[in-house]
Design a protein around this motif. Structure first.
Motif, mmCIF file in Angstrom:
data_model
loop_
_atom_site.group_PDB
_atom_site.id
_atom_site.type_symbol
_atom_site.label_atom_id
_atom_site.label_comp_id
_atom_site.label_asym_id
_atom_site.label_seq_id
_atom_site.Cartn_x
_atom_site.Cartn_y
_atom_site.Cartn_z
ATOM 1 N N ASP A 131 1.321 -1.230 -0.062
ATOM 2 C CA ASP A 131 -0.339 0.149 -0.038
ATOM 3 C C ASP A 131 0.953 1.597 -0.008
ATOM 4 O O ASP A 131 0.754 2.630 -0.582
ATOM 5 N N ALA A 132 1.733 1.238 0.866
ATOM 6 C CA ALA A 132 2.843 2.814 0.536
ATOM 7 C C ALA A 132 3.389 2.646 -0.348
ATOM 8 O O ALA A 132 3.823 3.707 -1.169
ATOM 9 N N GLU A 133 3.949 1.829 -0.958
ATOM 10 C CA GLU A 133 4.592 1.704 -3.035
ATOM 11 C C GLU A 133 3.656 2.403 -3.522
ATOM 12 O O GLU A 133 4.054 2.404 -4.393
ATOM 13 N N THR A 134 2.078 1.607 -3.802
ATOM 14 C CA THR A 134 1.438 2.624 -3.875
ATOM 15 C C THR A 134 1.362 3.757 -4.333
ATOM 16 O O THR A 134 0.675 4.304 -5.658
ATOM 17 N N VAL A 135 1.330 4.422 -2.748
ATOM 18 C CA VAL A 135 0.591 5.567 -3.088
ATOM 19 C C VAL A 135 1.655 6.240 -2.749
ATOM 20 O O VAL A 135 2.160 7.912 -4.194
ATOM 21 N N GLU A 136 3.263 6.465 -2.901
ATOM 22 C CA GLU A 136 4.295 7.000 -3.371
ATOM 23 C C GLU A 136 4.523 7.019 -4.371
ATOM 24 O O GLU A 136 5.084 7.498 -5.543
ATOM 25 N N THR A 137 4.844 6.054 -5.092
ATOM 26 C CA THR A 137 4.541 5.573 -6.602
ATOM 27 C C THR A 137 3.874 6.366 -6.914
ATOM 28 O O THR A 137 4.406 7.066 -8.036
ATOM 29 N N ARG A 159 18.280 17.371 -10.394
ATOM 30 C CA ARG A 159 18.956 16.380 -9.712
ATOM 31 C C ARG A 159 17.846 15.261 -9.163
ATOM 32 O O ARG A 159 17.740 14.546 -8.596
ATOM 33 N N ALA A 160 16.735 16.421 -8.767
ATOM 34 C CA ALA A 160 15.363 15.522 -8.320
ATOM 35 C C ALA A 160 15.090 14.621 -9.330
ATOM 36 O O ALA A 160 14.472 13.287 -8.983
ATOM 37 N N GLU A 198 9.678 16.288 -15.878
ATOM 38 C CA GLU A 198 9.581 16.433 -17.363
ATOM 39 C C GLU A 198 9.508 17.661 -18.112
ATOM 40 O O GLU A 198 9.524 17.850 -19.040
ATOM 41 N N LYS A 199 8.342 18.786 -17.341
ATOM 42 C CA LYS A 199 8.273 19.206 -18.304
ATOM 43 C C LYS A 199 9.246 20.421 -17.935
ATOM 44 O O LYS A 199 9.059 21.664 -18.870
ATOM 45 N N ARG A 200 9.267 21.022 -16.468
ATOM 46 C CA ARG A 200 9.500 22.059 -15.837
ATOM 47 C C ARG A 200 11.341 22.469 -16.789
ATOM 48 O O ARG A 200 11.737 23.203 -16.864
ATOM 49 N N VAL A 201 11.969 21.078 -15.801
ATOM 50 C CA VAL A 201 13.445 21.287 -16.417
ATOM 51 C C VAL A 201 13.859 21.266 -17.732
ATOM 52 O O VAL A 201 15.008 22.424 -17.546
ATOM 53 N N PRO A 202 13.326 21.307 -19.365
ATOM 54 C CA PRO A 202 13.663 21.177 -20.105
ATOM 55 C C PRO A 202 13.510 22.708 -19.796
ATOM 56 O O PRO A 202 14.187 23.637 -21.055
ATOM 57 N N ALA A 203 12.709 23.499 -19.606
ATOM 58 C CA ALA A 203 12.375 25.074 -19.894
ATOM 59 C C ALA A 203 13.095 25.890 -19.041
ATOM 60 O O ALA A 203 13.087 26.470 -19.584
ATOM 61 N N LEU A 242 14.018 10.597 -9.351
ATOM 62 C CA LEU A 242 12.468 10.230 -10.103
ATOM 63 C C LEU A 242 12.476 8.974 -10.916
ATOM 64 O O LEU A 242 11.281 7.974 -10.844
ATOM 65 N N ARG A 243 13.275 9.436 -11.637
ATOM 66 C CA ARG A 243 13.722 8.525 -12.672
ATOM 67 C C ARG A 243 14.472 6.917 -12.112
ATOM 68 O O ARG A 243 14.084 5.927 -12.917
#
Length: 370
Positions: free
Chosen positions: A129-135, A172-173, A146-151, A177-178
């Protein structure tokens, strides 16, 4: 200054029952089906602190006012929430507004609580359950970055220094996440980077407390489910507590003597709610200072490391703006010397300036001029 802890988890793990007990209200509808919580419920909860009563007794204070934490009951998340499943991004937005996450995990079986409480995935597995929410939180952050960093990198290449600094931190964040790791593990080099990171409001940047909701018989020592959660929390460097939301709801309405008698009978020294509140306090790196006088004894909350003017600002912005000094007595000295007069006579009342770092338990009186 308000601090908010968001109560999250899958549907029907006991979030609303726990919230009701925390706030001693029934404002959050506790129903045994998913999505009974549509709008986030917010309740201010007094932080239990026996020091305040002792200070008030010495000063003969007419009122005793504890400091508070705000708890937000956020509706249950399900797998796919980051893509709009369940009630989707509405709830992710609610989480974004809190300072810390209190993650409630179901660690009880239906037979243990004597009622049929539907689990959204038809099984009891708190670690999963914890992994589901964290995911879901990580996927939401991943999509955002992925939208903000390239901009930001594009702006940085054109000479924008602020964009360059922000892009460096968020990249770095994004790398974490990747890799399937939360943003809170991002290494930050200085206070400027800490501020950039905080302003990004990433869902997985928030500190997490796991709350193992167990049946009544496991309230004192936990069970196999909660043991698995504690092992997971230890591996993550996170905190966890065991609570029986059912017991906590039964304590609502009892006076203090009745509560303590009830707790003693079942082998507990304090309520589970007190453990949650103090764990939330610790999670946010908060400390308490006091103001004490004949009219009232009051506790105030600031982050650890706050200086005199910041502490004054917790009372009123004018106090911070016009701060001159803080008359300061350590809590132990105030008690040992029977109040302000005794502390002053013994040379334990100190005059502290703008660079003084407030200590937990300080009794303060601010001098200011606006």
């Amino acid at each position: 200054m308000g601090f908010k802890c968001g109560i999250v988890g899958l549907p029907n793990v006991g979030k609303s029952t726990l919230f009701n007990a925390l706030t001693e209200t029934q404002s959050a509808q506790a129903a045994n089906y998913p999505f009974c919580t549509i709008e986030p419920n917010v309740g201010n909860v007094a932080v239990p602190d026996p020091r305040l009563d002792k200070l008030a007794a010495i000063a003969s204070s007419q009122k005793i006012i504890p400091t508070q934490l705000a708890f937000v009951d956020i509706a249950g998340l399900v797998r796919g929430a980051s893509k709009g499943e369940g009630l989707g991004n509405q709830f992710l937005g609610n989480i974004r507004e809190v300072d810390a996450i209190v993650h409630v995990l179901r660690c009880f079986e239906n037979a243990d609580v004597g009622e049929d409480v539907q689990h959204v995935d038809d099984r009891v597995d708190p670690v999963s359950d914890a992994e589901t929410v964290e995911t879901e939180l990580m996927l939401s952050d991943l999509e955002s970055l992925e939208k903000r960093v390239p901009a930001l990198q594009k702006k940085a290449n054109s000479g924008d220094k602020e964009a360059k600094a922000t892009a460096g931190v968020l990249a770095r964040a994004l790398d974490l996440l990747r890799e399937g790791r939360p943003a809170r593990l991002t290494e930050l080099n200085d206070k400027d980077e800490e501020q950039i990171f905080k302003q990004a409001q990433l869902l997985t940047s928030k500190p997490v407390l796991y709350v193992c909701n167990v049946d009544e018989g496991a309230a004192a020592k936990g069970n196999a489910h909660s043991d698995a959660v504690f092992a997971m929390a230890k591996a993550q460097g996170a905190n966890a507590v065991v609570v029986s939301a059912k017991i906590e709801s039964e304590l609502v309405g009892l006076d203090m003597a009745e509560r303590m008698e009830f707790l003693t009978e079942i082998g507990l020294e304090e309520t589970g709610l007190a453990r949650i509140i103090w764990s939330g306090y610790d999670l946010l790196h908060l400390i308490t200072f006091f103001t004490v006088g004949p009219k009232e004894a009051r506790a105030w909350t600031v982050t650890a490391g706050s200086k005199g003017p910041q502490a004054a600002g917790a009372i009123h912005s004018d106090f911070e703006r016009g701060f001159i000094r803080a008359e300061t007595i350590a809590y132990d000295d105030y008690l040992a010397l029977n109040g302000e007069a005794g502390a002053r006579d013994a040379g334990k009342l100190r005059q502290e300036g703008k660079e003084y770092v407030v200590k937990d338990g300080d009794v303060l009186h601010f001098k200011f001029n606006v």
